[in-house]
Design a protein around this motif. Structure first.
Motif, mmCIF file in Angstrom:
data_model
loop_
_atom_site.group_PDB
_atom_site.id
_atom_site.type_symbol
_atom_site.label_atom_id
_atom_site.label_comp_id
_atom_site.label_asym_id
_atom_site.label_seq_id
_atom_site.Cartn_x
_atom_site.Cartn_y
_atom_site.Cartn_z
ATOM 1 N N ILE A 105 -6.828 6.011 -16.563
ATOM 2 C CA ILE A 105 -6.044 7.223 -16.790
ATOM 3 C C ILE A 105 -4.575 6.829 -16.694
ATOM 4 C CG2 ILE A 105 -5.434 9.523 -15.928
ATOM 5 C CD1 ILE A 105 -8.288 9.805 -14.904
ATOM 6 N N ASP A 106 -3.856 7.116 -17.762
ATOM 7 C CA ASP A 106 -2.432 6.737 -17.817
ATOM 8 C C ASP A 106 -2.224 5.255 -17.520
ATOM 9 O OD1 ASP A 106 -1.707 9.375 -18.452
ATOM 10 O OD2 ASP A 106 -1.570 9.925 -16.329
ATOM 11 N N GLY A 107 -3.163 4.443 -17.965
ATOM 12 C CA GLY A 107 -3.011 3.003 -17.845
ATOM 13 C C GLY A 107 -3.496 2.384 -16.556
ATOM 14 N N TRP A 108 -4.075 3.194 -15.646
ATOM 15 C CA TRP A 108 -4.517 2.664 -14.359
ATOM 16 C C TRP A 108 -6.020 2.836 -14.201
ATOM 17 C CZ3 TRP A 108 -1.451 -0.435 -11.753
ATOM 18 C CH2 TRP A 108 -0.081 -0.369 -12.016
ATOM 19 N N VAL A 109 -6.679 1.765 -13.765
ATOM 20 C CA VAL A 109 -8.140 1.671 -13.773
ATOM 21 C C VAL A 109 -8.733 1.928 -12.389
ATOM 22 C CG1 VAL A 109 -10.079 0.076 -14.145
ATOM 23 C CG2 VAL A 109 -8.108 0.033 -15.694
ATOM 24 N N ALA A 110 -9.925 2.514 -12.382
ATOM 25 C CA ALA A 110 -10.778 2.560 -11.191
ATOM 26 C C ALA A 110 -12.208 2.287 -11.626
ATOM 27 C CB ALA A 110 -10.675 3.903 -10.476
ATOM 28 N N ASP A 111 -12.989 1.695 -10.737
ATOM 29 C CA ASP A 111 -14.335 1.206 -11.049
ATOM 30 C C ASP A 111 -15.227 1.508 -9.855
ATOM 31 O OD1 ASP A 111 -16.510 -0.233 -12.012
ATOM 32 O OD2 ASP A 111 -15.506 -2.177 -11.995
ATOM 33 N N SER A 112 -16.400 2.058 -10.118
ATOM 34 C CA SER A 112 -17.303 2.380 -9.012
ATOM 35 C C SER A 112 -18.742 2.412 -9.516
ATOM 36 C CB SER A 112 -16.938 3.741 -8.404
ATOM 37 O OG SER A 112 -17.699 4.011 -7.235
ATOM 38 N N ALA A 113 -19.678 2.207 -8.591
ATOM 39 C CA ALA A 113 -21.098 2.254 -8.917
ATOM 40 C C ALA A 113 -21.875 2.852 -7.762
ATOM 41 C CB ALA A 113 -21.627 0.850 -9.236
ATOM 42 N N ARG A 114 -22.988 3.456 -8.105
ATOM 43 C CA ARG A 114 -23.897 3.960 -7.082
ATOM 44 C C ARG A 114 -25.322 3.826 -7.595
ATOM 45 N NH1 ARG A 114 -24.039 10.559 -7.012
ATOM 46 N NH2 ARG A 114 -25.324 10.034 -5.193
ATOM 47 N N THR A 115 -26.268 3.790 -6.678
ATOM 48 C CA THR A 115 -27.685 3.748 -7.030
ATOM 49 C C THR A 115 -28.370 4.974 -6.451
ATOM 50 O OG1 THR A 115 -27.721 1.327 -7.087
ATOM 51 C CG2 THR A 115 -29.829 2.432 -6.831
ATOM 52 N N GLU B 82 -23.147 -15.146 -8.734
ATOM 53 C CA GLU B 82 -22.597 -15.276 -10.086
ATOM 54 C C GLU B 82 -21.737 -14.073 -10.456
ATOM 55 O OE1 GLU B 82 -25.609 -16.775 -13.071
ATOM 56 O OE2 GLU B 82 -26.897 -16.637 -11.291
ATOM 57 N N PHE B 83 -22.195 -12.890 -10.055
ATOM 58 C CA PHE B 83 -21.459 -11.666 -10.332
ATOM 59 C C PHE B 83 -21.167 -10.957 -9.016
ATOM 60 C CE2 PHE B 83 -23.655 -12.509 -14.295
ATOM 61 C CZ PHE B 83 -22.673 -12.258 -15.248
ATOM 62 N N GLY B 84 -19.919 -10.542 -8.855
ATOM 63 C CA GLY B 84 -19.534 -9.864 -7.628
ATOM 64 C C GLY B 84 -18.332 -8.977 -7.858
ATOM 65 N N GLY B 85 -17.534 -8.802 -6.827
ATOM 66 C CA GLY B 85 -16.346 -7.961 -6.943
ATOM 67 C C GLY B 85 -15.219 -8.679 -7.662
ATOM 68 N N HIS B 86 -14.128 -7.930 -7.866
ATOM 69 C CA HIS B 86 -13.025 -8.455 -8.682
ATOM 70 C C HIS B 86 -11.773 -7.620 -8.467
ATOM 71 C CE1 HIS B 86 -13.796 -5.017 -11.394
ATOM 72 N NE2 HIS B 86 -15.066 -5.258 -11.116
ATOM 73 N N GLY B 87 -10.643 -8.231 -8.764
ATOM 74 C CA GLY B 87 -9.412 -7.463 -8.792
ATOM 75 C C GLY B 87 -9.397 -6.520 -9.984
ATOM 76 N N LEU B 88 -8.551 -5.508 -9.901
ATOM 77 C CA LEU B 88 -8.373 -4.571 -11.014
ATOM 78 C C LEU B 88 -7.066 -3.821 -10.816
ATOM 79 C CD1 LEU B 88 -10.817 -1.505 -10.600
ATOM 80 C CD2 LEU B 88 -9.932 -2.893 -8.735
ATOM 81 N N GLY B 89 -6.627 -3.165 -11.857
ATOM 82 C CA GLY B 89 -5.370 -2.420 -11.795
ATOM 83 C C GLY B 89 -5.041 -1.858 -13.157
ATOM 84 N N ARG B 90 -4.268 -2.602 -13.928
ATOM 85 C CA ARG B 90 -3.986 -2.182 -15.306
ATOM 86 C C ARG B 90 -5.123 -2.553 -16.243
ATOM 87 N NH1 ARG B 90 0.901 -0.147 -16.350
ATOM 88 N NH2 ARG B 90 2.568 -0.419 -14.829
ATOM 89 N N THR B 91 -5.957 -3.497 -15.831
ATOM 90 C CA THR B 91 -7.163 -3.846 -16.574
ATOM 91 C C THR B 91 -8.354 -3.817 -15.627
ATOM 92 O OG1 THR B 91 -6.890 -6.216 -16.194
ATOM 93 C CG2 THR B 91 -5.860 -5.303 -18.178
#
Length: 260
Positions: free
Chosen positions: A105-115, A170-179
């Motif tokens: 939104i307006d160029g700023w990212v958020a990422d989340s998951a739930r089961t 192999e797959f885990g967390g990561h930085g994020l922000g503008r991408t």
């Protein structure tokens, strides 16, 4: 390169995070016996469109996928855990459904998951889901200035070890922000006291995911959906977290929590 965010930029990411939390809350309520995965996909599309947000998944084509990804949410059922392509599948009683979404939104990212567990929950599935949630909370508590990246990874791994679940790194967390994907990579197992020193302004997605009896993975023919190699059930929990002078701040929390 790691980009530290200002308090004002973290506030903008929190705007996106609240919306992501809303989407996952509504989809979690909607996921029921008889609901088709494509119904959830189209509901997510409508919410994104109405909010004026932008999907980070649509047309995403990383090296590990059979791109481009042409959906706005990852929906992974039972032994599928990551990058699940929504398809014509009707949820059944007892299915374990992992939902993962990232928007800007307006160029700023958020990422989340739930089961979530659809219909009647099996005790072993409840235990698996709770283990990923507990690991996520442990990771959040470790995401403090002065700690190191390995402290986060070790916190996740300790929960998995105690519960008896193997860990895939192999797959885990990561930085994020503008991408959606920025440095650093955050493995779901590691050694405390090692790695990058955590500083205020670092924004990371923490996402423990476990399979019940294996740490190995296989890909579906679609080139995206990742499953446990032995067919055992899986679960995935994720939040976007900002490291601040006062400690961790969860930007995608669906309900109040002391760690937020």
């Amino acid at each position: 390169m790691i980009e530290l965010k200002s308090p004002q930029e973290i506030e903008r990411m929190h705007v996106t995070g609240r919306f992501v939390a809303q989407v996952l809350a509504e989809l979690g309520e909607a996921a029921d016996v008889g609901v088709n995965l494509m119904d959830l996909e189209h509901r997510a599309r409508a919410m994104i469109r109405e909010r004026g947000a932008e999907s980070c998944y649509w047309d995403y084509a990383p090296s590990f996928g059979e791109g481009p990804f042409r959906n706005v949410i990852c929906l992974s059922v039972n032994d599928a855990v990551l990058h699940g392509l929504p398809f014509d599948y009707t949820l059944r009683d007892g299915d374990v459904l992992s939902m993962d979404i990232a928007v800007a939104i307006d160029g700023w990212v958020a990422d989340s998951a739930r089961t979530v567990i659809v219909g009647t929950p099996a005790a072993e599935d409840v235990r698996l889901v709770r283990a990923t949630e507990d690991a996520l909370e442990a990771a959040i508590l470790a995401a403090r200035p002065g700690n190191r990246l390995g402290d986060i990874s070790a916190a996740i791994g300790a929960v998995a070890d105690k519960a008896g679940y193997p860990v895939n790194t192999e797959f885990g967390g990561h930085g994020l922000g503008r991408t959606m994907h920025e440095s650093p990579h955050v493995p779901n197992k590691g050694k405390a006291g090692r790695g990058l020193k955590l500083k205020p302004g670092l924004t990371i997605a923490l996402e423990p995911w476990f399979a019940r009896t294996t740490g190995r993975i296989v890909y579906d023919p679609d080139g995206w959906t990742i499953r446990s190699a032995d067919g055992s059930r899986t679960a995935h929990s994720e939040h976007t977290v900002a490291i601040t002078e006062d400690g961790p701040r969860v930007l995608t929390r669906r309900s109040p929590h002391p760690a937020a």
